[in-house]
Every structure is written in C-alpha cells, then in structure tokens.
Design an enzyme around this catalytic site. Structure first.
Site, PDB file in Angstrom:
ATOM      1  N   LYS A  90     -36.550  -7.001  10.083  1.00  0.00           N
ATOM      2  CA  LYS A  90     -36.446  -8.005   9.219  1.00  0.00           C
ATOM      3  C   LYS A  90     -35.018  -8.545   8.578  1.00  0.00           C
ATOM      4  CE  LYS A  90     -37.272  -8.808   4.695  1.00  0.00           C
ATOM      5  NZ  LYS A  90     -37.390  -9.430   3.642  1.00  0.00           N
ATOM      6  N   ASP A 140     -36.472 -13.999   7.543  1.00  0.00           N
ATOM      7  CA  ASP A 140     -37.267 -14.106   6.263  1.00  0.00           C
ATOM      8  C   ASP A 140     -36.306 -14.936   5.114  1.00  0.00           C
ATOM      9  OD1 ASP A 140     -39.061 -14.039   4.200  1.00  0.00           O
ATOM     10  OD2 ASP A 140     -38.513 -12.015   3.478  1.00  0.00           O
ATOM     11  N   LYS A 187     -37.649 -17.785   3.793  1.00  0.00           N
ATOM     12  CA  LYS A 187     -38.692 -18.434   2.908  1.00  0.00           C
ATOM     13  C   LYS A 187     -38.437 -20.048   2.747  1.00  0.00           C
ATOM     14  CE  LYS A 187     -39.908 -14.310   0.575  1.00  0.00           C
ATOM     15  NZ  LYS A 187     -38.875 -13.370   1.179  1.00  0.00           N
ATOM     16  N   ASP A 201     -38.623 -27.197   2.023  1.00  0.00           N
ATOM     17  CA  ASP A 201     -37.856 -28.307   1.924  1.00  0.00           C
ATOM     18  C   ASP A 201     -38.667 -29.432   2.592  1.00  0.00           C
ATOM     19  OD1 ASP A 201     -35.618 -29.825   2.052  1.00  0.00           O
ATOM     20  OD2 ASP A 201     -34.371 -28.083   2.266  1.00  0.00           O
ATOM     21  N   THR A 259     -44.215 -11.720  -4.756  1.00  0.00           N
ATOM     22  CA  THR A 259     -45.037 -10.399  -5.442  1.00  0.00           C
ATOM     23  C   THR A 259     -44.296 -10.239  -6.666  1.00  0.00           C
ATOM     24  OG1 THR A 259     -43.493  -9.327  -3.747  1.00  0.00           O
ATOM     25  CG2 THR A 259     -45.853  -9.096  -3.402  1.00  0.00           C
ATOM     26  N   ARG A 317     -36.769   0.119   1.744  1.00  0.00           N
ATOM     27  CA  ARG A 317     -36.127   1.085   1.124  1.00  0.00           C
ATOM     28  C   ARG A 317     -36.782   2.479   1.633  1.00  0.00           C
ATOM     29  NH1 ARG A 317     -36.534  -1.652  -4.681  1.00  0.00           N
ATOM     30  NH2 ARG A 317     -38.332  -2.478  -3.322  1.00  0.00           N
TER      31      ARG A 317
HETATM   32  O1  C5P Z   1     -37.630  -1.868   0.010  1.00  0.00           O
HETATM   33  P1  C5P Z   1     -39.124  -2.370   0.083  1.00  0.00           P
HETATM   34  O2  C5P Z   1     -39.831  -1.586   1.288  1.00  0.00           O
HETATM   35  O3  C5P Z   1     -39.752  -2.588  -0.896  1.00  0.00           O
HETATM   36  O4  C5P Z   1     -38.714  -3.877   0.969  1.00  0.00           O
HETATM   37  C1  C5P Z   1     -39.641  -4.685   1.036  1.00  0.00           C
HETATM   38  C2  C5P Z   1     -39.149  -5.941   1.817  1.00  0.00           C
HETATM   39  O5  C5P Z   1     -39.950  -6.954   1.850  1.00  0.00           O
HETATM   40  C3  C5P Z   1     -37.908  -6.545   1.159  1.00  0.00           C
HETATM   41  O6  C5P Z   1     -36.840  -7.207   1.966  1.00  0.00           O
HETATM   42  C4  C5P Z   1     -38.398  -7.812   0.229  1.00  0.00           C
HETATM   43  O7  C5P Z   1     -37.486  -8.834   0.040  1.00  0.00           O
HETATM   44  C5  C5P Z   1     -39.548  -8.152   1.228  1.00  0.00           C
HETATM   45  N1  C5P Z   1     -40.622  -8.942   0.669  1.00  0.00           N
HETATM   46  C6  C5P Z   1     -41.283  -8.541  -0.567  1.00  0.00           C
HETATM   47  N2  C5P Z   1     -42.582  -9.390  -0.891  1.00  0.00           N
HETATM   48  C7  C5P Z   1     -42.672 -10.502  -0.504  1.00  0.00           C
HETATM   49  C8  C5P Z   1     -41.926 -10.955   0.717  1.00  0.00           C
HETATM   50  C9  C5P Z   1     -40.808 -10.230   1.201  1.00  0.00           C
HETATM   51  O8  C5P Z   1     -41.078  -7.613  -0.999  1.00  0.00           O
HETATM   52  N3  C5P Z   1     -43.605 -11.305  -0.868  1.00  0.00           N
END
Ligand code: C5P
Length: 230
Positions: free
Chosen positions: A30, A57, A59, A62, A113, A206
């Site tokens: 991603k 990603d 998002k 527009d 989220t 992470r």
């Molecule tokens: O580190 P972690 O596993 O929480 O990362 C989740 C990834 O998914 C991050 O890049 C975050 O920006 C992305 N994301 C998210 N919730 C969303 C859309 C994307 O956590 N609704």
C-alpha cells in the site's frame, strides 16, 4: 485466501524499497499519501517494475472529472487498486470506476476508522448514526456506482459481504496477531478472523514494518490469511 497488503508507512522511498527487499514473496503493498507526497510516481513505477501490485490509498474526494483524471493517471502508472471516498457521491464514484476500467480496481472508503458515532454524526449533520448500518448503507452506494468494492473495518466485514455478495473486494485494515499492540486502531481483528468473515485484502502496517524481523512477521500473516480459507 485473502491477500496480505503491506502498508509502506515509512518516511521515504528508500526506506520503502528497503522494506520490500526484506519481504520475500510480497505480492501487494500500500502506498499512502505520506510516501506518495514525498516520493511521487517514481516510487510506484519502481514497485510495479518489481512485479509488485500497488494499492494507491489517496482516498480521492473531488468533483467527478478530477477524480476520473486522477484514476486515469494511476492506471497509467500501473496501479492495481486505489481508493475514493464514498462521501464524494454516486457520480464521482461512477466516473472513477469508468476511468479505472478493467486494469485498476477502485474501492470506496466507507467510514474512516478514526471516527466514532459522535464525530461522524457531526461531520454529516446527524445525531442518530449507527456506524455499522452506515457502512453497510455506503457499501450499497458503492455497489450501485459500479466500484469493485469497499474499505471497511474488521467489525463490518461480514455484514458488508452479505450486502455485496460474492465477487466484491473487501479491503480491511486494522489486522493484528493476538500478541500485537493495537496502537491507535480501535476495531482490530486477526487475519484469520477478517479473511474468514469475507475480506479479500488485509492491510497490515506496523506489525510488519516495525517488527525486528519483518519477513518472519509477514510470513505469519500470510499463513494465517491462507489458513482461514481451508
Ligand atoms: O499500522 P497499521 O496496521 O494500523 O496500518 C494500517 C494501514 O491502513 C495504515 O496505512 C492506515 O493509514 C490504513 N488505513 C486504516 N484505516 C482505514 C483506511 C486505511 O488504518 N480506514
């Protein structure tokens, strides 16, 4: 089997490519707004050149013609999947889906989220929002507009799958092993739970990016995602 997408949430392109080099067998990554703003399309070209599928990603939200042009640019770069906000409306989503064509799967972000019911209600001017119902409602809009699927939290996967039926893409962030810290994610699930509920793509950041051994962590997520299908 759900695909595991590694979120390249690192400060720059060199770090992103170094991480990819440490993940044998990675099929999807991603690219988000931070690393895209810093490194631009060259990073995407480099990843695509390594036969890695890129989930862009950004998002988009527009007017329809602008989103269509942005999607066309991503498609030309070789991006495999990208996001728009469902809040941009049916015309915007339909224009984006048409611009993506067969090569780029466009998916709609439902409710971020980071929202709880109160903050989402303030944003949309309503006081009685049930976030689960709202995600399912927005998934219906996505389907009508001709998008390939949605992004939603682990909590809504089963209801969204029931609403969209087989074939739709369901992209789910917030994936953790039982031993992982949730961090700032509130609605988390394991890879097996999300895949078992109907997710097609699991986004992991992470727990892999910050692992002492990213390759071992990535393998664990892959194995869990695969087990769920058998
Ligand atoms: O580190 P972690 O596993 O929480 O990362 C989740 C990834 O998914 C991050 O890049 C975050 O920006 C992305 N994301 C998210 N919730 C969303 C859309 C994307 O956590 N609704």
């Amino acid at each position: 089997m759900a695909e595991v997408i590694v979120a390249l949430d690192v400060p720059n392109g060199a770090a992103a490519l170094a991480l990819v080099d440490r993940l044998p067998g990675v099929r999807w990554v991603k690219v988000g707004s931070v690393v895209m703003t810093r490194e631009g399309p060259e990073l995407v070209r480099e990843l695509v050149g390594r036969s890695i599928r890129v989930f862009l990603d950004l998002k988009w939200h527009d007017i329809p013609s602008t989103v269509a042009e942005a999607v066309a640019g991503a498609r030309e770069l070789g991006v495999a999947m990208a996001t728009v906000h469902t809040a941009g409306g049916a015309a915007m989503m339909a224009a984006g889906a048409a611009a993506g064509g067969k090569d780029l799967a466009l998916v709609g972000v439902t409710v971020l989220t980071s929202h709880d019911a109160a903050s989402y209600g303030r944003a949309v001017g309503r006081s009685d929002v049930d976030l689960g119902e709202e995600v399912v409602r927005l998934a219906g809009e996505v389907s009508r507009a001709g998008l390939a699927g949605v992004v939603c939290s682990p909590r809504e996967v089963a209801r969204v799958r029931a609403r969209l039926g087989p074939g739709a893409l369901i992209v789910v962030p917030g994936i953790r092993r039982r031993s992982d810290a949730a961090g700032d994610q509130v609605r988390v699930a394991t890879a097996a739970e999300a895949a078992g509920a109907g997710a097609t793509h699991l986004v992991v950041g992470r727990p892999v990016v910050q692992a002492a051994d990213p390759a071992a962590a990535f393998r664990e997520f892959l194995e869990e995602a695969q087990c769920a299908a058998s």
